[in-house]
Scaffold this motif. Sequence first.
Motif, PDB file in Angstrom:
ATOM      1  N   GLY A  16       0.815  -1.079  -0.072  1.00 56.27           N
ATOM      2  CA  GLY A  16       0.028   0.083   0.000  1.00 56.27           C
ATOM      3  C   GLY A  16       0.884   1.133   0.042  1.00 56.27           C
ATOM      4  O   GLY A  16       0.586   2.198  -0.633  1.00 56.27           O
ATOM      5  N   ALA A  17       1.996   1.289   0.925  1.00 57.97           N
ATOM      6  CA  ALA A  17       2.707   2.454   1.004  1.00 57.97           C
ATOM      7  C   ALA A  17       3.375   2.655  -0.306  1.00 57.97           C
ATOM      8  O   ALA A  17       3.549   3.775  -0.942  1.00 57.97           O
ATOM      9  CB  ALA A  17       3.706   2.353   2.146  1.00 57.97           C
ATOM     10  N   PHE A  18       4.152   1.496  -1.051  1.00 54.55           N
ATOM     11  CA  PHE A  18       4.929   1.747  -2.268  1.00 54.55           C
ATOM     12  C   PHE A  18       3.806   2.237  -3.339  1.00 54.55           C
ATOM     13  O   PHE A  18       4.309   2.760  -4.378  1.00 54.55           O
ATOM     14  CB  PHE A  18       5.572   0.558  -2.489  1.00 54.55           C
ATOM     15  N   ALA A  19       2.630   1.706  -3.462  1.00 55.43           N
ATOM     16  CA  ALA A  19       1.767   1.813  -4.390  1.00 55.43           C
ATOM     17  C   ALA A  19       1.387   3.489  -4.221  1.00 55.43           C
ATOM     18  O   ALA A  19       1.409   4.236  -5.480  1.00 55.43           O
ATOM     19  CB  ALA A  19       0.495   1.183  -4.387  1.00 55.43           C
ATOM     20  N   ARG A  20       1.268   3.772  -2.919  1.00 55.83           N
ATOM     21  CA  ARG A  20       0.903   5.590  -2.692  1.00 55.83           C
ATOM     22  C   ARG A  20       1.890   6.498  -3.070  1.00 55.83           C
ATOM     23  O   ARG A  20       2.022   7.451  -3.885  1.00 55.83           O
ATOM     24  CB  ARG A  20       0.332   5.625  -1.462  1.00 55.83           C
ATOM     25  N   HIS A  21       3.183   6.006  -2.737  1.00 57.18           N
ATOM     26  CA  HIS A  21       4.450   7.004  -2.502  1.00 57.18           C
ATOM     27  C   HIS A  21       5.383   6.607  -3.421  1.00 57.18           C
ATOM     28  O   HIS A  21       6.328   7.620  -3.699  1.00 57.18           O
ATOM     29  CB  HIS A  21       4.692   7.104  -1.313  1.00 57.18           C
ATOM     30  N   GLY A  22       5.520   5.482  -3.955  1.00 58.82           N
ATOM     31  CA  GLY A  22       6.653   5.067  -4.674  1.00 58.82           C
ATOM     32  C   GLY A  22       7.769   4.598  -3.598  1.00 58.82           C
ATOM     33  O   GLY A  22       7.757   4.534  -2.662  1.00 58.82           O
ATOM     34  N   TYR A  23       8.795   4.039  -4.290  1.00 61.56           N
ATOM     35  CA  TYR A  23       9.898   3.423  -3.516  1.00 61.56           C
ATOM     36  C   TYR A  23      10.529   4.193  -2.741  1.00 61.56           C
ATOM     37  O   TYR A  23      10.766   4.259  -1.724  1.00 61.56           O
ATOM     38  CB  TYR A  23      10.642   2.390  -4.774  1.00 61.56           C
ATOM     39  N   GLN A  24      10.980   5.423  -3.415  1.00 58.34           N
ATOM     40  CA  GLN A  24      11.795   6.380  -2.859  1.00 58.34           C
ATOM     41  C   GLN A  24      11.070   7.045  -1.611  1.00 58.34           C
ATOM     42  O   GLN A  24      11.571   7.396  -0.543  1.00 58.34           O
ATOM     43  CB  GLN A  24      12.272   7.279  -3.654  1.00 58.34           C
ATOM     44  N   ALA A  25       9.799   7.385  -1.922  1.00 59.32           N
ATOM     45  CA  ALA A  25       9.150   8.435  -0.991  1.00 59.32           C
ATOM     46  C   ALA A  25       8.556   7.454   0.201  1.00 59.32           C
ATOM     47  O   ALA A  25       8.363   8.146   1.364  1.00 59.32           O
ATOM     48  CB  ALA A  25       8.116   9.199  -1.697  1.00 59.32           C
ATOM     49  N   ALA A  26       8.325   6.291  -0.006  1.00 65.11           N
ATOM     50  CA  ALA A  26       7.664   5.490   1.046  1.00 65.11           C
ATOM     51  C   ALA A  26       8.572   5.582   2.253  1.00 65.11           C
ATOM     52  O   ALA A  26       9.689   5.097   2.160  1.00 65.11           O
ATOM     53  CB  ALA A  26       7.565   4.163   0.366  1.00 65.11           C
ATOM     54  N   SER A  27       7.956   5.458   3.301  1.00 66.49           N
ATOM     55  CA  SER A  27       8.531   5.919   4.838  1.00 66.49           C
ATOM     56  C   SER A  27       8.441   4.257   5.328  1.00 66.49           C
ATOM     57  O   SER A  27       7.390   3.616   5.540  1.00 66.49           O
ATOM     58  CB  SER A  27       7.906   6.656   5.661  1.00 66.49           C
ATOM     59  N   GLU A  51      15.071  -4.939   0.187  1.00 67.16           N
ATOM     60  CA  GLU A  51      14.741  -6.310   0.454  1.00 67.16           C
ATOM     61  C   GLU A  51      12.995  -6.185   0.594  1.00 67.16           C
ATOM     62  O   GLU A  51      12.198  -7.319   0.007  1.00 67.16           O
ATOM     63  CB  GLU A  51      15.343  -7.065   1.352  1.00 67.16           C
ATOM     64  N   LEU A  52      12.655  -5.359   1.155  1.00 67.89           N
ATOM     65  CA  LEU A  52      11.123  -5.234   1.424  1.00 67.89           C
ATOM     66  C   LEU A  52      10.456  -5.272   0.071  1.00 67.89           C
ATOM     67  O   LEU A  52       9.372  -5.801  -0.127  1.00 67.89           O
ATOM     68  CB  LEU A  52      10.816  -4.313   2.542  1.00 67.89           C
ATOM     69  N   PHE A  53      10.949  -4.107  -0.825  1.00 71.81           N
ATOM     70  CA  PHE A  53      10.354  -3.715  -2.138  1.00 71.81           C
ATOM     71  C   PHE A  53      10.474  -5.271  -2.689  1.00 71.81           C
ATOM     72  O   PHE A  53       9.436  -5.313  -3.468  1.00 71.81           O
ATOM     73  CB  PHE A  53      10.912  -2.722  -2.475  1.00 71.81           C
ATOM     74  N   THR A  54      11.634  -5.580  -2.611  1.00 73.37           N
ATOM     75  CA  THR A  54      11.729  -6.866  -3.644  1.00 73.37           C
ATOM     76  C   THR A  54      10.676  -8.028  -3.239  1.00 73.37           C
ATOM     77  O   THR A  54      10.055  -8.563  -4.035  1.00 73.37           O
ATOM     78  CB  THR A  54      13.087  -7.569  -3.360  1.00 73.37           C
ATOM     79  N   ALA A  55      10.553  -8.109  -1.814  1.00 73.16           N
ATOM     80  CA  ALA A  55       9.736  -9.157  -1.419  1.00 73.16           C
ATOM     81  C   ALA A  55       8.087  -8.992  -1.958  1.00 73.16           C
ATOM     82  O   ALA A  55       7.213  -9.790  -2.108  1.00 73.16           O
ATOM     83  CB  ALA A  55       9.632  -9.268   0.135  1.00 73.16           C
ATOM     84  N   CYS A  56       7.845  -7.356  -1.935  1.00 73.76           N
ATOM     85  CA  CYS A  56       6.530  -7.170  -2.395  1.00 73.76           C
ATOM     86  C   CYS A  56       6.408  -7.438  -3.941  1.00 73.76           C
ATOM     87  O   CYS A  56       5.317  -7.762  -4.221  1.00 73.76           O
ATOM     88  CB  CYS A  56       6.272  -5.589  -2.219  1.00 73.76           C
ATOM     89  N   VAL A  57       7.245  -7.054  -4.619  1.00 70.85           N
ATOM     90  CA  VAL A  57       7.280  -7.285  -6.204  1.00 70.85           C
ATOM     91  C   VAL A  57       7.268  -8.977  -6.247  1.00 70.85           C
ATOM     92  O   VAL A  57       6.497  -9.262  -7.058  1.00 70.85           O
ATOM     93  CB  VAL A  57       8.560  -6.793  -6.614  1.00 70.85           C
ATOM     94  N   ARG A  58       7.914  -9.713  -5.649  1.00 67.88           N
ATOM     95  CA  ARG A  58       7.991 -11.162  -5.822  1.00 67.88           C
ATOM     96  C   ARG A  58       6.540 -11.694  -5.497  1.00 67.88           C
ATOM     97  O   ARG A  58       6.036 -12.737  -6.170  1.00 67.88           O
ATOM     98  CB  ARG A  58       8.952 -11.762  -4.988  1.00 67.88           C
TER      99      ARG A  58
END
Length: 210
Positions: A16-27, A51-58
């Motif tokens: 949810g955070a990465f979708a709303r804010h993008g990888y760089q801006a997500a806190s 690694e968190l973003f990679t896990a989400c993508v996978r």
Amino acid sequence: MPREVRERQMLDAAVGAFARHGYQAASMDDIAEAAGVSKPLVYLYLKSKEELFTACVRREVGALIAAVREGTRERDIPADEQLWNGLRAFFAHTAARPDGVTVLYRARTQGEPFAREVAAMRVEVVSIVTLLLGQAAKDAGCDGELAEREVSGLAHALVGAAESLAEWSNARTDDAPSAKETAATLMNFCWAGLENLMKGHRWMPAPRVH
């Protein structure tokens, strides 16, 4: 709470955070708060933001591929019905998980190693569609090198169109089409052309008069 349940909560919050804010801006603070855990626990489970973003993508990649495979598992029906079932499954999945679709789009534009994960998913989905179109061409007697090349190109075009339609459909805030309606839009667009192609009716530009 079992680790797998806690980790799922973290991934749900992160998607949810990465979708709303993008990888760089997500806190990471916001992700931890949304998951109901401490930030150190997020780092304990998933080591780093990358690694968190990679896990989400996978996770989203695996879920989408599973949905398409489930939709096309019935093999003793005509190829057009298999494709129709696959498209409905694809659009039902992307409509149910719009944040996941957004994360995959962001991963494509974020660079390596994230783009590589999405590229591998696309290869697998294209291979499924290629098999279906290839069977349709074979059933219509369109064997040969030209047919194989065209089938490969059409499969890539169809998957690209499906991805684009999913993003378009999920972005609509009013009068959003259902998964079935979106699948029908793409099916009508592609199958009419495929049917003509399989009958040998290829489009050619009109000759210019000089």
